[in-house]
Design a protein around this motif. Structure first.
Motif, PDB file in Angstrom:
ATOM      1  N   LEU A 164     137.750  42.942  33.109  1.00 21.09           N
ATOM      2  CA  LEU A 164     138.088  43.524  31.815  1.00 21.09           C
ATOM      3  C   LEU A 164     139.056  42.626  31.054  1.00 21.09           C
ATOM      4  CD1 LEU A 164     138.515  47.250  32.893  1.00 21.09           C
ATOM      5  CD2 LEU A 164     136.874  46.423  31.182  1.00 21.09           C
ATOM      6  N   ILE A 165     140.048  42.116  31.760  1.00 20.35           N
ATOM      7  CA  ILE A 165     141.032  41.237  31.130  1.00 20.35           C
ATOM      8  C   ILE A 165     140.411  39.884  30.819  1.00 20.35           C
ATOM      9  CG2 ILE A 165     143.242  40.060  31.478  1.00 20.35           C
ATOM     10  CD1 ILE A 165     144.047  42.434  33.281  1.00 20.35           C
ATOM     11  N   VAL A 166     139.634  39.371  31.759  1.00 22.37           N
ATOM     12  CA  VAL A 166     139.005  38.055  31.582  1.00 22.37           C
ATOM     13  C   VAL A 166     138.106  38.048  30.348  1.00 22.37           C
ATOM     14  CG1 VAL A 166     137.316  36.453  32.570  1.00 22.37           C
ATOM     15  CG2 VAL A 166     139.106  37.428  34.008  1.00 22.37           C
ATOM     16  N   SER A 167     137.287  39.080  30.191  1.00 26.77           N
ATOM     17  CA  SER A 167     136.350  39.118  29.066  1.00 26.77           C
ATOM     18  C   SER A 167     137.069  39.105  27.734  1.00 26.77           C
ATOM     19  CB  SER A 167     135.453  40.364  29.160  1.00 26.77           C
ATOM     20  OG  SER A 167     136.191  41.554  28.892  1.00 26.77           O
ATOM     21  N   THR A 168     138.201  39.797  27.675  1.00 30.05           N
ATOM     22  CA  THR A 168     138.939  39.900  26.419  1.00 30.05           C
ATOM     23  C   THR A 168     139.737  38.637  26.128  1.00 30.05           C
ATOM     24  OG1 THR A 168     139.075  42.280  26.796  1.00 30.05           O
ATOM     25  CG2 THR A 168     140.523  41.368  25.145  1.00 30.05           C
ATOM     26  N   VAL A 169     140.331  38.057  27.154  1.00 26.29           N
ATOM     27  CA  VAL A 169     141.032  36.791  26.957  1.00 26.29           C
ATOM     28  C   VAL A 169     140.043  35.720  26.494  1.00 26.29           C
ATOM     29  CG1 VAL A 169     142.277  34.917  28.121  1.00 26.29           C
ATOM     30  CG2 VAL A 169     142.881  37.313  28.586  1.00 26.29           C
ATOM     31  N   PHE A 170     138.878  35.677  27.132  1.00 30.13           N
ATOM     32  CA  PHE A 170     137.855  34.714  26.711  1.00 30.13           C
ATOM     33  C   PHE A 170     137.485  34.937  25.246  1.00 30.13           C
ATOM     34  CE2 PHE A 170     133.658  33.144  25.854  1.00 30.13           C
ATOM     35  CZ  PHE A 170     133.592  31.934  26.517  1.00 30.13           C
ATOM     36  N   HIS A 171     137.279  36.184  24.867  1.00 26.81           N
ATOM     37  CA  HIS A 171     136.924  36.520  23.483  1.00 26.81           C
ATOM     38  C   HIS A 171     137.960  35.941  22.513  1.00 26.81           C
ATOM     39  CE1 HIS A 171     135.524  39.981  20.599  1.00 26.81           C
ATOM     40  NE2 HIS A 171     135.717  38.845  19.950  1.00 26.81           N
ATOM     41  N   TYR A 172     139.236  36.172  22.801  1.00 22.23           N
ATOM     42  CA  TYR A 172     140.276  35.653  21.907  1.00 22.23           C
ATOM     43  C   TYR A 172     140.273  34.125  21.866  1.00 22.23           C
ATOM     44  CZ  TYR A 172     144.591  33.910  20.116  1.00 22.23           C
ATOM     45  OH  TYR A 172     145.486  33.175  19.388  1.00 22.23           O
ATOM     46  N   GLU A 173     140.268  33.502  23.040  1.00 17.15           N
ATOM     47  CA  GLU A 173     140.315  32.038  23.090  1.00 17.15           C
ATOM     48  C   GLU A 173     139.117  31.419  22.381  1.00 17.15           C
ATOM     49  OE1 GLU A 173     142.664  29.994  24.438  1.00 17.15           O
ATOM     50  OE2 GLU A 173     143.964  31.692  24.914  1.00 17.15           O
ATOM     51  N   PHE A 174     137.955  32.055  22.526  1.00 10.84           N
ATOM     52  CA  PHE A 174     136.749  31.572  21.857  1.00 10.84           C
ATOM     53  C   PHE A 174     136.938  31.613  20.340  1.00 10.84           C
ATOM     54  CE2 PHE A 174     132.589  32.057  19.945  1.00 10.84           C
ATOM     55  CZ  PHE A 174     131.791  31.175  20.649  1.00 10.84           C
ATOM     56  N   GLU A 175     137.474  32.718  19.836  1.00  8.94           N
ATOM     57  CA  GLU A 175     137.678  32.835  18.390  1.00  8.94           C
ATOM     58  C   GLU A 175     138.737  31.847  17.903  1.00  8.94           C
ATOM     59  OE1 GLU A 175     135.527  34.319  16.822  1.00  8.94           O
ATOM     60  OE2 GLU A 175     134.676  35.633  18.335  1.00  8.94           O
ATOM     61  N   PHE A 176     139.734  31.580  18.716  1.00 12.72           N
ATOM     62  CA  PHE A 176     140.759  30.605  18.327  1.00 12.72           C
ATOM     63  C   PHE A 176     140.148  29.210  18.199  1.00 12.72           C
ATOM     64  CE2 PHE A 176     143.983  27.423  19.171  1.00 12.72           C
ATOM     65  CZ  PHE A 176     145.011  27.822  18.321  1.00 12.72           C
ATOM     66  N   ILE A 177     139.322  28.836  19.167  1.00  9.34           N
ATOM     67  CA  ILE A 177     138.686  27.511  19.123  1.00  9.34           C
ATOM     68  C   ILE A 177     137.664  27.427  17.997  1.00  9.34           C
ATOM     69  CG2 ILE A 177     137.248  25.861  20.426  1.00  9.34           C
ATOM     70  CD1 ILE A 177     138.475  27.103  23.004  1.00  9.34           C
ATOM     71  N   HIS A 178     136.943  28.537  17.751  1.00 10.22           N
ATOM     72  CA  HIS A 178     135.897  28.570  16.719  1.00 10.22           C
ATOM     73  C   HIS A 178     134.945  27.378  16.891  1.00 10.22           C
ATOM     74  CE1 HIS A 178     136.234  31.911  14.019  1.00 10.22           C
ATOM     75  NE2 HIS A 178     135.662  31.276  13.021  1.00 10.22           N
ATOM     76  N   PRO A 179     134.213  27.345  18.017  1.00 10.52           N
ATOM     77  CA  PRO A 179     133.500  26.114  18.374  1.00 10.52           C
ATOM     78  C   PRO A 179     132.276  25.798  17.527  1.00 10.52           C
ATOM     79  CG  PRO A 179     133.002  27.857  19.936  1.00 10.52           C
ATOM     80  CD  PRO A 179     134.089  28.376  19.055  1.00 10.52           C
ATOM     81  N   PHE A 180     131.765  26.770  16.767  1.00 11.47           N
ATOM     82  CA  PHE A 180     130.514  26.545  16.043  1.00 11.47           C
ATOM     83  C   PHE A 180     130.721  26.509  14.530  1.00 11.47           C
ATOM     84  CE2 PHE A 180     129.128  28.709  20.016  1.00 11.47           C
ATOM     85  CZ  PHE A 180     128.408  27.653  20.553  1.00 11.47           C
ATOM     86  N   GLN A 181     129.760  25.911  13.865  1.00 13.31           N
ATOM     87  CA  GLN A 181     129.786  25.841  12.404  1.00 13.31           C
ATOM     88  C   GLN A 181     129.829  27.234  11.787  1.00 13.31           C
ATOM     89  OE1 GLN A 181     126.197  24.188  10.786  1.00 13.31           O
ATOM     90  NE2 GLN A 181     126.861  24.329   8.657  1.00 13.31           N
ATOM     91  N   ASP A 182     129.078  28.174  12.368  1.00 10.92           N
ATOM     92  CA  ASP A 182     129.048  29.561  11.909  1.00 10.92           C
ATOM     93  C   ASP A 182     128.583  30.432  13.077  1.00 10.92           C
ATOM     94  OD1 ASP A 182     129.253  31.730  10.273  1.00 10.92           O
ATOM     95  OD2 ASP A 182     127.458  31.309   9.079  1.00 10.92           O
ATOM     96  N   GLY A 183     128.833  31.723  12.968  1.00 13.91           N
ATOM     97  CA  GLY A 183     128.397  32.652  14.005  1.00 13.91           C
ATOM     98  C   GLY A 183     129.406  32.853  15.119  1.00 13.91           C
ATOM     99  N   ASN A 184     130.649  32.411  14.924  1.00 11.84           N
ATOM    100  CA  ASN A 184     131.646  32.508  15.995  1.00 11.84           C
ATOM    101  C   ASN A 184     132.024  33.953  16.319  1.00 11.84           C
ATOM    102  OD1 ASN A 184     132.485  29.557  16.570  1.00 11.84           O
ATOM    103  ND2 ASN A 184     132.540  29.677  14.343  1.00 11.84           N
ATOM    104  N   GLY A 185     132.131  34.803  15.300  1.00 10.87           N
ATOM    105  CA  GLY A 185     132.495  36.188  15.551  1.00 10.87           C
ATOM    106  C   GLY A 185     131.459  36.912  16.386  1.00 10.87           C
ATOM    107  N   ARG A 186     130.201  36.809  15.961  1.00 16.04           N
ATOM    108  CA  ARG A 186     129.148  37.506  16.704  1.00 16.04           C
ATOM    109  C   ARG A 186     128.920  36.891  18.090  1.00 16.04           C
ATOM    110  NH1 ARG A 186     124.956  36.146  11.916  1.00 16.04           N
ATOM    111  NH2 ARG A 186     126.962  36.116  10.830  1.00 16.04           N
ATOM    112  N   MET A 187     129.124  35.567  18.212  1.00 16.19           N
ATOM    113  CA  MET A 187     129.004  34.934  19.526  1.00 16.19           C
ATOM    114  C   MET A 187     130.113  35.387  20.468  1.00 16.19           C
ATOM    115  SD  MET A 187     126.507  32.923  20.454  1.00 16.19           S
ATOM    116  CE  MET A 187     127.360  32.077  21.786  1.00 16.19           C
ATOM    117  N   GLY A 188     131.334  35.511  19.956  1.00 18.35           N
ATOM    118  CA  GLY A 188     132.437  35.953  20.788  1.00 18.35           C
ATOM    119  C   GLY A 188     132.216  37.359  21.319  1.00 18.35           C
ATOM    120  N   ARG A 189     131.700  38.248  20.465  1.00 18.28           N
ATOM    121  CA  ARG A 189     131.445  39.621  20.893  1.00 18.28           C
ATOM    122  C   ARG A 189     130.265  39.676  21.867  1.00 18.28           C
ATOM    123  NH1 ARG A 189     132.957  40.037  15.477  1.00 18.28           N
ATOM    124  NH2 ARG A 189     130.805  40.016  14.703  1.00 18.28           N
TER     125      ARG A 189
END
Length: 336
Positions: A164-189
């Motif tokens: 539960l904690i891992v999934s949420t930490v990953f979600h935040y870190e993914f959004e911080f990095i914003h690795p893609f040109q677009d679609g980062n929000g939906r990819m993180g979720r």
């Protein structure tokens, strides 16, 4: 493992993890939860519609359902494409491993097909997150993205923290990095749902995104607050509360649908795929006594939110008809 995302385990986080575990236990036979919760298609559609609405897609639940049923919907081509892509991505989710970079890129390719130039690959340029008052987050430089994502995926593969904690930490870190040109929000979720589904299969079809959509200002506020302090604790607390509420809602729906009487079941069966007036329903059910129909069939279905009027503003209209609600359709589908 050398990289450790910054966050703290608070009393709130521990309490929510415990409450979520108890909620899963109350749902009984978690390994059979998909069938018990009657979730698969209706909640998959809820998830898709809500996640896309967060990103600005204007299609409502009925329109998304129509698109996925192959019906014609008058809407912007991009919005229609977003719906089809999201459905394809969520349907393919069971094939992916959360810590596999190739699967992450494949998922982006499905989710954003026909919508971006840089498809299924990390961005080559700079991106920022915009709010009402301008840019609220400038993501790391594109040259750093492969290394940052490699570290994050390695941590995901090796960490011993609670899923539960891992999934949420990953979600935040993914959004911080914003690795893609677009679609980062939906990819993180999407990826948080994937991580959780590897822990408990019920999360593959749990419409957490619907609650995020309803609390989207708090969602973005939690992300921004974490950006300012440089760690994800507040976002973890927020998302665990959302997950707990999603489980409570699913459990409540199961209890309501489990109390359907045989009379109401017969009524729902007659309303599958169509709306009908009261007289036609009585004939189909072979009922002669109108009060019996209203008190034992129609009124309980209306009160449970399984059936609705086509003209609710004029209940006594001569051309009044009745049809299944979204909940009614999901309950009826579970009996097939």
């Amino acid at each position: 493992m050398t990289y450790q995302p910054p966050f703290k385990i608070t009393a709130t986080i521990l309490s929510l993890v415990e409450e979520i575990g108890e909620a899963l236990g109350r749902m009984q036979a978690v390994e059979l939860a998909d069938s018990r919760l009657r979730l698969h298609r209706i909640n998959r559609i809820k998830t898709i519609q809500a996640s896309l609405e967060i990103e600005g897609n204007t299609l409502n639940l009925d329109q998304v359902t129509a698109v996925l049923d192959g019906k014609r919907v008058l809407a912007q081509p991009r919005e229609l494409q977003e719906v089809r892509n999201a459905f394809a991505a969520y349907e393919a989710m069971s094939q992916w491993s959360p810590d596999d970079e190739r699967d992450l890129l494949t998922a982006h390719g499905l989710l954003m097909a026909g919508l971006v130039d840089e498809l299924g690959c990390y961005r080559s340029g700079s991106v920022g997150v915009h709010g009402a008052q301008g840019v609220i987050h400038v993501a790391p430089q594109a040259s750093r993205v492969p290394g940052l994502m490699g570290q994050l995926l390695q941590w995901l593969a090796e960490t011993d923290e609670h899923p539960l904690i891992v999934s949420t930490v990953f979600h935040y870190e993914f959004e911080f990095i914003h690795p893609f040109q677009d679609g980062n929000g939906r990819m993180g979720r999407l990826w948080q749902s994937l991580i959780l589904s590897r822990w408990r299969s019920v999360f593959a079809n749990m419409p957490v995104e619907s609650l995020i959509r309803d609390a989207r200002q708090d969602y973005y506020a939690a992300l921004n607050a974490c950006n300012q302090v440089g760690e994800s604790t507040r976002f973890v607390e927020f998302m665990l509360e959302i997950i707990f509420r999603a489980l409570q809602s699913a459990s409540s729906t199961e209890q309501e649908s489990g109390q359907v009487t045989e009379q109401v079941k017969r009524l729902l069966s007659e309303l599958r795929g169509k709306s009908r007036p009261a007289r036609a329903l009585m004939q189909a059910l072979d009922l002669k006594h109108r009060p019996n129909f209203f008190y034992h069939y129609l009124q309980p279905a209306l009160q449970q939110g399984l059936v609705e009027m086509t003209r609710p503003d004029t209940p006594r209209a001569r051309n009044q008809q009745y049809r299944l609600t979204e909940l009614g359709r999901s309950v009826a589908e579970s009996w097939k």
